[in-house]
Design a protein around this motif. Structure first.
Motif, mmCIF file in Angstrom:
data_model
loop_
_atom_site.group_PDB
_atom_site.id
_atom_site.type_symbol
_atom_site.label_atom_id
_atom_site.label_comp_id
_atom_site.label_asym_id
_atom_site.label_seq_id
_atom_site.Cartn_x
_atom_site.Cartn_y
_atom_site.Cartn_z
ATOM 1 N N LYS B 268 0.843 -1.201 0.000
ATOM 2 C CA LYS B 268 0.000 0.000 0.000
ATOM 3 C C LYS B 268 0.880 1.254 0.000
ATOM 4 O O LYS B 268 1.957 1.244 0.605
ATOM 5 N N PRO B 269 0.407 2.336 -0.621
ATOM 6 C CA PRO B 269 1.178 3.586 -0.565
ATOM 7 C C PRO B 269 1.230 4.110 0.872
ATOM 8 O O PRO B 269 0.285 3.918 1.639
ATOM 9 N N ILE B 270 2.321 4.764 1.216
ATOM 10 C CA ILE B 270 2.452 5.404 2.529
ATOM 11 C C ILE B 270 1.505 6.603 2.581
ATOM 12 O O ILE B 270 1.575 7.489 1.734
ATOM 13 N N GLU B 271 0.648 6.621 3.579
ATOM 14 C CA GLU B 271 -0.252 7.765 3.769
ATOM 15 C C GLU B 271 0.376 8.731 4.764
ATOM 16 O O GLU B 271 0.644 8.352 5.914
ATOM 17 N N PRO B 272 0.583 9.987 4.369
ATOM 18 C CA PRO B 272 1.309 10.921 5.247
ATOM 19 C C PRO B 272 0.665 11.110 6.613
ATOM 20 O O PRO B 272 1.366 11.220 7.624
ATOM 21 N N ASN B 273 -0.663 11.122 6.666
ATOM 22 C CA ASN B 273 -1.299 11.420 7.957
ATOM 23 C C ASN B 273 -1.513 10.184 8.837
ATOM 24 O O ASN B 273 -2.036 10.287 9.940
ATOM 25 N N HIS B 274 -1.094 9.041 8.356
ATOM 26 C CA HIS B 274 -1.166 7.853 9.222
ATOM 27 C C HIS B 274 -0.049 7.908 10.260
ATOM 28 O O HIS B 274 1.001 8.505 10.038
#
Lengths: 383, 383, 383, 383
Positions: B268-274
């Protein structure tokens, strides 16, 4: 500054004096990566004064040899490349003679510098350099013992020089009441960054032994199968003794049923009433568990210190080497001094017979990995 | 006891439920010595009930298979020989089917035992076994993720099962005043030996963040050269990233300039706000240093806990895993539970998305070596 | 081509048949880097046909799964990336079921291809693929035995399946006269590149034993202190037995003074008159030295071969695995087959009970590092 | 015997002469286990005469120091305990001065012995000891170069002392016809057990180069990506260059795009027309493969030797170090000399610029593991 220069000269002379019994050959080997050759200690402490003081404060100073920065830097990443730590024992040139010339050259220039400069910044760095050299005096002698111990002919460093032949002056327990204690350095004297940050710690009531554990007590542990019973050991310690086949303190050898120990006076029989030394944290902790007792924390030790006769052994505590509240890494090379080692090491308190006189301090935090034994370590119990 | 038996059954069913998406093949591998195969977790938790309860309390109990004690013991030296920890991935027999039969057999006998016996000693051991199994549920899922991560086809464990896709609910700082705080378990509920020994700790004033560090913040650290600058790192951490070529959190992969992460839902792509996860203590500490901040101690965390939204990540503290005052190792096999790991590990507080519901506890002390990253770890800063 | 297709089908069926007694779990583990899991053997041999034949000769062929090339390549650097050799045991997906579907898919397409194409190039590659698969049949069974041997419950692969329960059919010595002998493959049949290059070798007169060394003879060596006396050992062999604490052939276990061996039928007592197996070159050479005899060279073996009853054990020779005169590495992937292993390995001649019927060849040059013991190796002496 | 004594004295003086440029410090380090310190070479060769000659033949001989047998034995298991090979660099006592006294003491006693004893057994052992010392002269100088190479200041051993600055005297190919050739030592002179056993070998026609490979040719290989293309490498060689990050011959350093090499005269630019040296068997073999040529076998070399200008480099052959037909290990300590190394090593033929004058022999079989580079090795190609 003239008093300080006197201390500087005494310290420098003391390092040279420690090497007086050495042959040229003894200055070279580095059998293990955690110890360094005498030549390296002589050079590195000198380089410290050159790098942090002369290059900065003495106008027109020319370094003794531009290679030396590379060769005798230790772990200061800030200050350029450096030779690989594990290969110090391969460096035969410069010769020992050149290293002594280097020392004289730097000493002379420090003297010259102090004639004209007396800033408090210089003074502070000079005191840091002196303390740094004293730390290396202790390492020089313990590293040397370690190297000599590989030699099956048991070299004698010096007659009447025994780091380990001490006895206890007192026995019994001291009771320390519950309360808030002030921990960390207080005052204007020299101290390292890791002991700075005077702060409050709450301690529950505890008792601490006046005496160190003796060889006789540890032999009892050994004879009771201490090294063979996993129950007394931390899991990591149990692996360590099994992987390294550890069955006694470092330097002990059993010859025809009798225990001996390699000392700087040669091979000597174990004396039961002498204070035990050259044990790891794992062994200290296993011994304490076997006794139904425990090691003190570094805070307990500091709270009880003024009632203890300390200074003969570095005492393993059951405190990890962690920052005090408010600890902050200093800027620049000095910032690399202590803070970056604050993980996976245990604190030792007190001082040892290898510690230079005057270098002891009740707030001094020594630290080593729990497996290390080549320092003059010992056990004081608590409950 | 019927409520307790219900909890027992639910816990046992939950472990089986976690394995529902697995193929038989997935139960076997053990790529690294710090993780274990699902089959081993299923068996070992069952063996725990058999060994510590059925063999002791159920008259005439016959073990399901005498080999299993040997195969599925973990590190309990007290209880006889055991298979070598690093070879768990070689043990193909008993089959998975037999292991499930073993579980049913033991569950049935526990049920039978509880019909006639309701001693408090039995009850305590049953609760210990339930908590032990819940700990292994968390390991089962994190170990499985680790094994799957070796597979270049990025296996999907389960759609809509994401341990790492959480966001912060709040930001800002909480200020905790100086004072004496009570630390450690209080009450009559279940707790481990390592959190026992309610005691007083003096804390100086500090602030602790309401939010966890996010992926965006950590990417900033990475882009600022965080992994290339020794100044931010503990010396041991610097060696660790260089020897292992660590350049990002675990499971991260850069594909054509973009960051992805292996998750149990696949790549999965890295989500910045996770919220950031799968970082070592070294990385947590380096990040904090880069920020000019620090990690909290475990005592600070516990003092602030009731004002924090915790439970999404295991939070690295700058506290070593050491005994509380008055800690004493219990007699027998239970005595091997926690105490023997009290050296060279760091404490994590809170809980994670992999922690079974109801297994969180504000005094819970989790611990791992500073290099470990396969748990759902995270960073909360202090100052 | 229909005969060849029949052979192809029989070979493919034979591999499947070898796996018939396996549980799904058994297909997964890879405890050591020199052995591979059954699932990998099943897939890799199939991939070989897909990669070298179907992709090249069958117009419009669509690979079964594009990931498989990556997963089941072995050491062919020419053909793109590949999963790391030591991590084969971590790959649980594709499942065993999918791998069998892969086999059927490729088999069907090979059948389809052969209906329309009968070029000699295709025929040659097909024969190469069949021989390649037969080699992996032998590895599959010896690797499996190795994995099972880790399991303390001694799994039974199959009753009446014993690779090691053979006796000698003859005794005494054969004398071979001095002269020039032709060595290497001759004829039009299949052979590997390493046995190509028929050439002349001069041999001095020698004698070679009709019989293999038996368990009884090796027990005599053991009882005479063979493993404790450095005089019998090559220096490297002496280090090897000491570092690995080798005191007997592989799979042997001493239980209450009696010797047993793990076999694919489970644990069995050592039978004195059975032919010795699972010994390293070091052990073979030490035994020969102890006897005052020696191992034959591979050239002596080939010169004497038609008078020997061979095929029960891979026979260690005192020949290093080196190129024959005129050896030249082939272009392309086939060129990676054998030549690149021609250093630091010893040649074994003959064949073993694990070798598929029809795969023996008098000029066949098997080779392993001198320490390896998991193949069905044995000793034939010379003088 | 007086001629022999003269040779003995010359040999002994030559060893001392090689050490003339050394500082005391240089006698000590052993950075790698395959090399030894100068002090050890000086002592070990002396001990050889004491142990095998004086103790046996000189009535009433008193050893110089009973510890020395223990310290300076090498790998002779027969002759009692010995210090661990990897710890030679830790032994600072006896001092260098004492070692020179030891040499004088033994030399004097050899002189005394020869006045009264002239048995052929003694003569043979004396010749063995002289040849043994000559072998160690070569190792002393190559080991010293290796130790010096660790020092970032590039120590100069001696001006005008360059082991590696030689050019070829001739080019082109020599053709050797097919036939039976006699291999192995013939005559009454000194030779080692491994070259004994004159025997016949059949050789097919081949060509061998008159010239060694030069630096220019090897730079071409490097610039053509030789170290980056697996096709040229043996599998084991490919692993070796990747694990050790080998990108050039030993001692080469690239500084601002230009290649230099550490020599015993200090750091020097690579001269294109100088003969290449300090390469491993793997590199030699990869270079030959890249060229579409091959290395000769040791038998080919010996058959062509009288037409070659050899003696500048130890020439890697594609022959493993194996026993000649009829090789038999001698009884006693001499029996440990060579035979026990006959596995996993490759033969080098010829001699090098480090070989003492008069110690070359056309049947001499030198041998090293294929990875070793610190000897003055080179490449001669065949086809």
């Amino acid at each position: 500054m003239s008093v300080l220069f006197q201390i500087f000269q005494n310290t420098r002379a003391q390092t040279v004096s420690l090497c007086e019994p050495l042959e040229i050959e003894d200055y070279i080997p580095q059998p293990v990566d955690f110890a360094s050759p005498p030549k390296w200690h002589l050079s590195h402490t000198t380089w410290f004064f050159e790098e942090l003081i002369l290059k900065k404060f003495l106008a027109g100073y020319r370094v003794f040899n531009p290679h030396f920065g590379f060769l005798f830097n230790s772990y200061y990443h800030t200050l350029g490349d450096r030779a690989i730590r594990t290969e110090r024992g391969t460096i035969t040139r410069p010769t020992v003679k050149e290293v002594y010339e280097y020392r004289k050259y730097v000493d002379a220039h420090i003297g010259k510098l102090l004639q004209t400069n007396s800033s408090s910044e210089l003074e502070e760095l000079l005191i840091l350099g002196i303390n740094h050299e004293q730390q290396h005096q202790e390492l020089l002698i313990t590293d040397l013992k370690h190297t000599f111990s590989y030699n099956p002919v048991f070299p004698v460093y010096k007659e009447k020089f025994n780091l380990t032949a001490q006895e206890n002056s007192d026995t019994g327990w001291i009771k320390i009441p519950e309360g808030i204690y002030e921990i960390g350095y207080k005052g204007d004297g020299f101290h390292f960054d890791n002991e700075k940050g005077r702060h409050k710690v709450f301690l529950h009531e505890f008792q601490i032994s006046k005496a160190f554990v003796t060889n006789a007590e540890f032999l009892e542990f050994m004879e009771a199968g201490g090294y063979e019973n996993f129950r007394f050991w931390l899991d990591e310690g149990w692996s360590w003794i099994n992987e390294n086949q550890v069955k006694s303190p470092l330097y002990w050898k059993q010859i025809e049923g009798k225990w001996f120990s390699y000392t700087l006076e040669g091979l000597k029989p174990i004396e039961p009433n002498h204070i035990l030394t050259h044990i790891s944290f794992y062994e200290a902790q296993a011994f304490a568990t076997w006794k139904g007792l425990r090691l003190p924390t570094e805070f307990e030790w500091e709270a009880a210190e003024d009632q203890l006769d300390w200074g003969k052994r570095w005492e393993w505590t059951y405190s990890a080497y962690l920052p005090y509240p408010g600890f902050r890494i200093a800027e620049g090379a000095a910032g690399e001094y202590n803070g970056k080692f604050m993980v996976s090491q245990m604190v030792l308190r007190g001082a040892s017979t290898a510690t230079p006189k005057g270098n002891e301090r009740k707030t001094y935090r020594n630290f080593f990995h729990p497996k290390h034994r080549w320092q003059v370590t010992g056990i004081r119990l608590a409950r």
